[in-house]
Write a protein that holds these residues in place. Sequence first.
Motif, PDB file in Angstrom:
ATOM      1  N   GLY A   1     -73.095  63.597 -13.173  1.00 22.02           N
ATOM      2  CA  GLY A   1     -71.942  64.439 -12.863  1.00 22.02           C
ATOM      3  C   GLY A   1     -71.201  64.150 -11.821  1.00 22.02           C
ATOM      4  N   TRP A   2     -70.033  64.538 -11.359  1.00 18.91           N
ATOM      5  CA  TRP A   2     -69.384  64.186 -10.301  1.00 18.91           C
ATOM      6  C   TRP A   2     -68.542  65.647  -9.863  1.00 18.91           C
ATOM      7  CZ3 TRP A   2     -69.465  59.458  -7.555  1.00 18.91           C
ATOM      8  CH2 TRP A   2     -70.093  58.622  -8.347  1.00 18.91           C
ATOM      9  N   TYR A   3     -68.791  65.724  -8.398  1.00 18.99           N
ATOM     10  CA  TYR A   3     -68.168  67.037  -8.026  1.00 18.99           C
ATOM     11  C   TYR A   3     -67.066  66.592  -6.606  1.00 18.99           C
ATOM     12  CZ  TYR A   3     -71.792  69.714 -10.318  1.00 18.99           C
ATOM     13  OH  TYR A   3     -72.624  70.061 -11.361  1.00 18.99           O
ATOM     14  N   GLN A   4     -66.162  67.263  -6.716  1.00 17.15           N
ATOM     15  CA  GLN A   4     -65.220  67.083  -5.402  1.00 17.15           C
ATOM     16  C   GLN A   4     -65.548  68.292  -4.298  1.00 17.15           C
ATOM     17  OE1 GLN A   4     -61.055  68.502  -5.693  1.00 17.15           O
ATOM     18  NE2 GLN A   4     -60.611  66.318  -5.451  1.00 17.15           N
ATOM     19  N   GLN A   5     -65.624  68.207  -3.299  1.00 12.78           N
ATOM     20  CA  GLN A   5     -65.698  69.210  -2.139  1.00 12.78           C
ATOM     21  C   GLN A   5     -64.673  69.093  -1.149  1.00 12.78           C
ATOM     22  OE1 GLN A   5     -69.618  69.895  -0.101  1.00 12.78           O
ATOM     23  NE2 GLN A   5     -69.155  71.947  -0.148  1.00 12.78           N
ATOM     24  N   LYS A   6     -63.986  70.122  -0.598  1.00 12.69           N
ATOM     25  CA  LYS A   6     -62.985  70.137   0.349  1.00 12.69           C
ATOM     26  C   LYS A   6     -63.730  71.151   1.575  1.00 12.69           C
ATOM     27  CE  LYS A   6     -59.228  69.303  -2.358  1.00 12.69           C
ATOM     28  NZ  LYS A   6     -57.883  69.419  -2.961  1.00 12.69           N
ATOM     29  N   PRO A   7     -63.220  70.727   2.774  1.00  9.71           N
ATOM     30  CA  PRO A   7     -63.764  71.638   3.754  1.00  9.71           C
ATOM     31  C   PRO A   7     -63.780  73.138   3.713  1.00  9.71           C
ATOM     32  CG  PRO A   7     -62.544  69.881   4.637  1.00  9.71           C
ATOM     33  CD  PRO A   7     -62.208  69.800   3.218  1.00  9.71           C
ATOM     34  N   GLY A   8     -65.095  73.766   3.784  1.00  5.77           N
ATOM     35  CA  GLY A   8     -65.193  75.401   3.846  1.00  5.77           C
ATOM     36  C   GLY A   8     -65.075  75.802   2.222  1.00  5.77           C
TER      37      GLY A   8
ATOM     38  N   GLY B   1     -70.314  80.349  -6.371  1.00  4.18           N
ATOM     39  CA  GLY B   1     -69.894  81.432  -5.088  1.00  4.18           C
ATOM     40  C   GLY B   1     -69.143  80.721  -4.101  1.00  4.18           C
ATOM     41  N   GLN B   2     -68.522  81.437  -3.057  1.00  7.24           N
ATOM     42  CA  GLN B   2     -67.884  80.799  -2.104  1.00  7.24           C
ATOM     43  C   GLN B   2     -69.045  80.304  -1.048  1.00  7.24           C
ATOM     44  OE1 GLN B   2     -65.586  84.254  -0.683  1.00  7.24           O
ATOM     45  NE2 GLN B   2     -67.255  85.000   0.868  1.00  7.24           N
ATOM     46  N   GLY B   3     -70.161  80.679  -1.054  1.00  9.43           N
ATOM     47  CA  GLY B   3     -71.329  80.264  -0.146  1.00  9.43           C
ATOM     48  C   GLY B   3     -71.519  81.148   1.005  1.00  9.43           C
ATOM     49  N   ILE B   4     -72.843  81.214   1.441  1.00  4.87           N
ATOM     50  CA  ILE B   4     -73.081  82.103   2.639  1.00  4.87           C
ATOM     51  C   ILE B   4     -73.838  81.330   3.576  1.00  4.87           C
ATOM     52  CG2 ILE B   4     -74.971  83.167   1.517  1.00  4.87           C
ATOM     53  CD1 ILE B   4     -74.385  85.544   2.995  1.00  4.87           C
ATOM     54  N   LEU B   5     -73.302  81.264   4.811  1.00  4.97           N
ATOM     55  CA  LEU B   5     -74.272  80.334   5.832  1.00  4.97           C
ATOM     56  C   LEU B   5     -75.531  81.228   6.321  1.00  4.97           C
ATOM     57  CD1 LEU B   5     -74.908  78.093   7.698  1.00  4.97           C
ATOM     58  CD2 LEU B   5     -73.218  79.355   9.418  1.00  4.97           C
ATOM     59  N   VAL B   6     -76.587  80.959   6.178  1.00  9.44           N
ATOM     60  CA  VAL B   6     -77.538  81.514   6.874  1.00  9.44           C
ATOM     61  C   VAL B   6     -78.287  80.516   7.800  1.00  9.44           C
ATOM     62  CG1 VAL B   6     -80.069  82.427   6.284  1.00  9.44           C
ATOM     63  CG2 VAL B   6     -78.222  82.549   4.487  1.00  9.44           C
TER      64      VAL B   6
ATOM     65  N   PRO C   1     -52.321  63.306  -2.684  1.00 10.49           N
ATOM     66  CA  PRO C   1     -52.808  63.778  -1.266  1.00 10.49           C
ATOM     67  C   PRO C   1     -53.838  64.772  -1.303  1.00 10.49           C
ATOM     68  CG  PRO C   1     -50.491  63.827  -1.478  1.00 10.49           C
ATOM     69  CD  PRO C   1     -50.856  63.520  -2.759  1.00 10.49           C
ATOM     70  N   GLU C   2     -53.812  65.533  -2.548  1.00 10.14           N
ATOM     71  CA  GLU C   2     -55.117  66.796  -2.672  1.00 10.14           C
ATOM     72  C   GLU C   2     -56.375  66.041  -2.931  1.00 10.14           C
ATOM     73  OE1 GLU C   2     -52.165  66.580  -4.387  1.00 10.14           O
ATOM     74  OE2 GLU C   2     -52.506  66.668  -6.449  1.00 10.14           O
ATOM     75  N   ASP C   3     -56.399  64.613  -3.314  1.00 10.25           N
ATOM     76  CA  ASP C   3     -57.532  64.031  -3.528  1.00 10.25           C
ATOM     77  C   ASP C   3     -58.608  63.559  -2.403  1.00 10.25           C
ATOM     78  OD1 ASP C   3     -55.934  62.208  -6.197  1.00 10.25           O
ATOM     79  OD2 ASP C   3     -56.783  64.319  -6.153  1.00 10.25           O
ATOM     80  N   PHE C   4     -58.190  63.712  -1.392  1.00 11.38           N
ATOM     81  CA  PHE C   4     -58.798  63.265  -0.163  1.00 11.38           C
ATOM     82  C   PHE C   4     -59.847  64.412   0.141  1.00 11.38           C
ATOM     83  CE2 PHE C   4     -56.763  59.326   0.943  1.00 11.38           C
ATOM     84  CZ  PHE C   4     -55.651  59.625   0.276  1.00 11.38           C
ATOM     85  N   ALA C   5     -61.139  64.097  -0.012  1.00 17.49           N
ATOM     86  CA  ALA C   5     -62.270  65.112   0.134  1.00 17.49           C
ATOM     87  C   ALA C   5     -63.597  64.096   0.121  1.00 17.49           C
ATOM     88  CB  ALA C   5     -61.866  65.959  -1.145  1.00 17.49           C
ATOM     89  N   VAL C   6     -64.830  65.127  -0.110  1.00 21.19           N
ATOM     90  CA  VAL C   6     -65.877  64.461  -0.363  1.00 21.19           C
ATOM     91  C   VAL C   6     -66.394  64.560  -1.810  1.00 21.19           C
ATOM     92  CG1 VAL C   6     -68.201  64.344   0.490  1.00 21.19           C
ATOM     93  CG2 VAL C   6     -66.531  64.877   2.087  1.00 21.19           C
ATOM     94  N   TYR C   7     -67.077  63.479  -2.438  1.00 19.41           N
ATOM     95  CA  TYR C   7     -67.306  63.413  -3.664  1.00 19.41           C
ATOM     96  C   TYR C   7     -68.823  63.391  -3.797  1.00 19.41           C
ATOM     97  CZ  TYR C   7     -62.372  63.227  -4.630  1.00 19.41           C
ATOM     98  OH  TYR C   7     -60.975  63.534  -4.798  1.00 19.41           O
ATOM     99  N   TYR C   8     -69.227  63.871  -4.624  1.00 10.82           N
ATOM    100  CA  TYR C   8     -70.932  63.945  -4.991  1.00 10.82           C
ATOM    101  C   TYR C   8     -71.286  63.591  -6.072  1.00 10.82           C
ATOM    102  CZ  TYR C   8     -71.419  66.277  -0.251  1.00 10.82           C
ATOM    103  OH  TYR C   8     -71.318  66.645   0.917  1.00 10.82           O
TER     104      TYR C   8
ATOM    105  N   VAL D   1     -75.893  76.569   4.123  1.00 12.13           N
ATOM    106  CA  VAL D   1     -74.859  77.356   3.069  1.00 12.13           C
ATOM    107  C   VAL D   1     -75.394  77.639   1.842  1.00 12.13           C
ATOM    108  CG1 VAL D   1     -72.735  77.473   2.105  1.00 12.13           C
ATOM    109  CG2 VAL D   1     -72.915  76.603   4.496  1.00 12.13           C
ATOM    110  N   TYR D   2     -75.889  78.691   1.546  1.00  9.57           N
ATOM    111  CA  TYR D   2     -76.281  79.023   0.292  1.00  9.57           C
ATOM    112  C   TYR D   2     -75.567  79.342  -0.808  1.00  9.57           C
ATOM    113  CZ  TYR D   2     -80.949  78.416   2.310  1.00  9.57           C
ATOM    114  OH  TYR D   2     -82.184  77.992   2.870  1.00  9.57           O
ATOM    115  N   TYR D   3     -75.398  78.618  -1.927  1.00  5.29           N
ATOM    116  CA  TYR D   3     -74.491  78.834  -3.182  1.00  5.29           C
ATOM    117  C   TYR D   3     -75.058  79.673  -4.105  1.00  5.29           C
ATOM    118  CZ  TYR D   3     -71.136  75.857  -0.634  1.00  5.29           C
ATOM    119  OH  TYR D   3     -70.367  75.188   0.296  1.00  5.29           O
ATOM    120  N   CYS D   4     -74.708  80.507  -4.984  1.00  3.70           N
ATOM    121  CA  CYS D   4     -75.092  80.718  -6.173  1.00  3.70           C
ATOM    122  C   CYS D   4     -74.114  80.020  -7.217  1.00  3.70           C
ATOM    123  CB  CYS D   4     -75.461  82.226  -6.567  1.00  3.70           C
ATOM    124  SG  CYS D   4     -73.703  83.193  -6.270  1.00  3.70           S
ATOM    125  N   ALA D   5     -74.545  79.680  -8.420  1.00  2.00           N
ATOM    126  CA  ALA D   5     -73.893  78.786  -9.300  1.00  2.00           C
ATOM    127  C   ALA D   5     -74.333  79.367 -10.493  1.00  2.00           C
ATOM    128  CB  ALA D   5     -73.985  77.319  -8.840  1.00  2.00           C
ATOM    129  N   ARG D   6     -73.314  78.720 -11.653  1.00  2.73           N
ATOM    130  CA  ARG D   6     -73.666  78.870 -12.937  1.00  2.73           C
ATOM    131  C   ARG D   6     -73.312  77.749 -13.838  1.00  2.73           C
ATOM    132  NH1 ARG D   6     -70.903  82.086 -18.050  1.00  2.73           N
ATOM    133  NH2 ARG D   6     -70.531  79.882 -18.462  1.00  2.73           N
TER     134      ARG D   6
END
Lengths: 121, 107
Positions: free
Chosen positions: B34-41, A112-117, B80-87, A92-97
Motif C-alpha cells: 500500500g501507499w500513504y501520503q503524509q503532510k506536515p503535522g 488518530g491525530q497522533g500524540i507526541l511522547v 499543488p496539494e500533492d506535494f507531501a511525503v509518500y510511504y 508520535v504515537y498513532y492509533c489506527a484501524r
Amino acid sequence: QVQLQESGPGLVKPSETLSLTCSVSGASITWNYWCWIRQSPGQGLEWIGCLFDSGSFNYNPSLKSRATISKDTSKNQFSLKLSSVTAVDTAVYYCAREGGGGYSGYDFVYWGQGILVTVSS
Amino acid sequence: EIVLTQSPATLSLSPGERATLSCRTSQSVSDYLGWYQQKPGRAPRLLIYGTSKRAPGVPARFSGSGSGTDFTLTISSLEPEDFAVYYCQQRNNNWPTFGGGTKVEVK
C-alpha cells in the motif's frame, strides 16, 4: 464516521512505562483490527501491534515483548502500554484501524491525530 | 522482517508534471503493498492498497502498480496539494513494515 483520539502523558521518564489510550467513536472496537503505530525522526513509521476482533493480538517482534495492548469495550477504548522505555521510544504515537471489508487486515484507513511522547528525565 | 526501500528520497517536480515513486521489498510480498501520503503535522492517509486499488476519495491521478518485490506509485499530473511525503507499506507475514519515504517537493 470513524474517529480515533489518542490521549496520555506527553513526557515519560526512562525505564518507566508509557501508557496511552485511544478513544473511538463511530465504530465498535469489538469489530475490525485496532492498532498502534509510531513515528520517530530516526526510525520512520513503525507498527507496534494490533488487537483483533477475535480478542487476540499481534505485536511487532522487534519490541521484544515490551508492548501490551488492551481494550475496554464499555468505554469503546483501547490502550497501549510500552514498558522500560528509553530515548529511542520518543515518537508520535498513532492509533489506527484497518479499513474493514474489502481491505486486508493491515490497510490502515482510519488514524488518530497522533500524540507526541517524549522519553526524558 | 521485510525491509522496504523507497527511491528517490526526494523528488523535485513542478505542478502538472508526472511523479514516479519506487518501492522495493527485500522479499516478495505478493500484492500486499500500500501507499500513504503524509503532510506536515498530519497522520498518514491511505491512498493505494493491494498494489493498485485506490482508497475511496482518492483522485484518479494516483495509481499503483507492480508485483513481487518492485512497486510503483504514479501521480499522473501533480496538483499543488500533492506535494507531501509518500510511504509504502507491506503486510506480508502479519508483520507490517513501512518504507523510509519519498518527499515530493516543489521544484
